[in-house]
Design an enzyme around this catalytic site. Structure first.
Site, PDB file in Angstrom:
ATOM      1  CB  VAL A  11      -0.970   0.034   1.210  1.00 16.03           C
ATOM      2  CG1 VAL A  11      -2.020  -1.060   1.095  1.00 16.03           C
ATOM      3  CG2 VAL A  11      -0.224  -0.077   2.522  1.00 16.03           C
ATOM      4  CB  SER A  12       0.538   4.499  -1.596  1.00 16.34           C
ATOM      5  OG  SER A  12       0.480   3.851  -2.840  1.00 16.34           O
ATOM      6  CB  THR A  13      -0.440   6.127   2.987  1.00 13.96           C
ATOM      7  OG1 THR A  13      -1.732   5.517   3.024  1.00 13.96           O
ATOM      8  CG2 THR A  13      -0.350   7.076   1.808  1.00 13.96           C
ATOM      9  CD  GLN A  16      -3.381   3.498   0.833  1.00 15.84           C
ATOM     10  OE1 GLN A  16      -2.224   3.243   0.549  1.00 15.84           O
ATOM     11  NE2 GLN A  16      -4.274   3.870  -0.063  1.00 15.84           N
ATOM     12  NE  ARG A  68       0.675   2.825  -8.009  1.00 14.88           N
ATOM     13  CZ  ARG A  68       0.731   3.786  -7.123  1.00 14.88           C
ATOM     14  NH1 ARG A  68       1.428   4.857  -7.341  1.00 14.88           N
ATOM     15  NH2 ARG A  68       0.061   3.668  -5.997  1.00 14.88           N
TER      16      ARG A  68
END
Length: 194
Positions: A11-13, A16, A68
């Site tokens: 997850v990016s943060t 999350q 990504r």
């Protein structure tokens, strides 16, 4: 002898949740990154690549969780399959072994390109939405990660020599955000009249 089933979630943060990514998928071990997928500089990804052995299977919820952009996706899949590790993407229902035929390689490239394209569309729509909200006067920007007192504390600790990575960890923010707070302090200081 069957190898281990190794999960990779991202997850990016920090706030999350990764729980749903491999929910219901049987794995022996999970490596979890809470970092952006924009590059391959992710500690748990590297640990997972070092950990897996010939005969293991790496399970990832979807291609965009592994990378990504198409170049990084192909590179990571190649690094794993060269070690004779099978890579499975649960959402796309695709598997890669390194012995893949031309169709499998085409699918990896096409699906990876679509994931990258979808991500850029999301960013474009987000920018357009922010521009429209600004015109209406409804956009206020993100809520700051730290209040003024915590930001001052961060700057004080940075000035005393505390490493940026330690500050990020202690304050629960990314290193990028630490640098942003330090840059904003430098901009607010005006030069002495001369």
């Amino acid at each position: 002898m069957a190898g281990q089933r190794v999960g990779y979630v991202r997850v990016s943060t920090l706030d999350q949740n990764t729980f749903r990514q491999l929910d219901g998928v049987d794995v022996d071990r999970v490596f979890e990154d809470k970092a952006s997928g924009r590059d391959m500089n992710r500690p748990e990804l590297e640990e997972m690549i070092k950990f897996v052995r010939d005969g293991d299977t790496v399970l990832v919820h979807s291609m965009d969780r592994l990378a990504r952009n198409l170049d990084d996706l192909r590179s990571i899949v190649r690094r794993l399959t060269v070690k004779k590790v099978r890579v499975e993407f649960v959402k796309e229902r695709l598997s890669f072994t390194g012995d893949d035929n031309a169709i499998a390689n085409l699918l990896l490239n096409v699906m990876g390109a679509f994931a990258e394209f979808e991500r850029s569309l999301i960013r474009e729509r987000q920018r357009e939405g922010i521009a429209l909200a600004k015109k209406r006067g409804a956009y206020r920007g993100r809520t700051p990660s730290l209040d003024a007192a915590r930001a001052a504390e961060l700057r004080e600790k940075a000035a005393s020599g505390v490493p940026k990575a330690a500050l990020a960890r202690d304050f629960g923010i990314s290193r990028e955000t630490v640098y942003a707070y330090l840059r904003s302090e430098a901009r607010t200081r005006s030069p002495e009249p001369g």
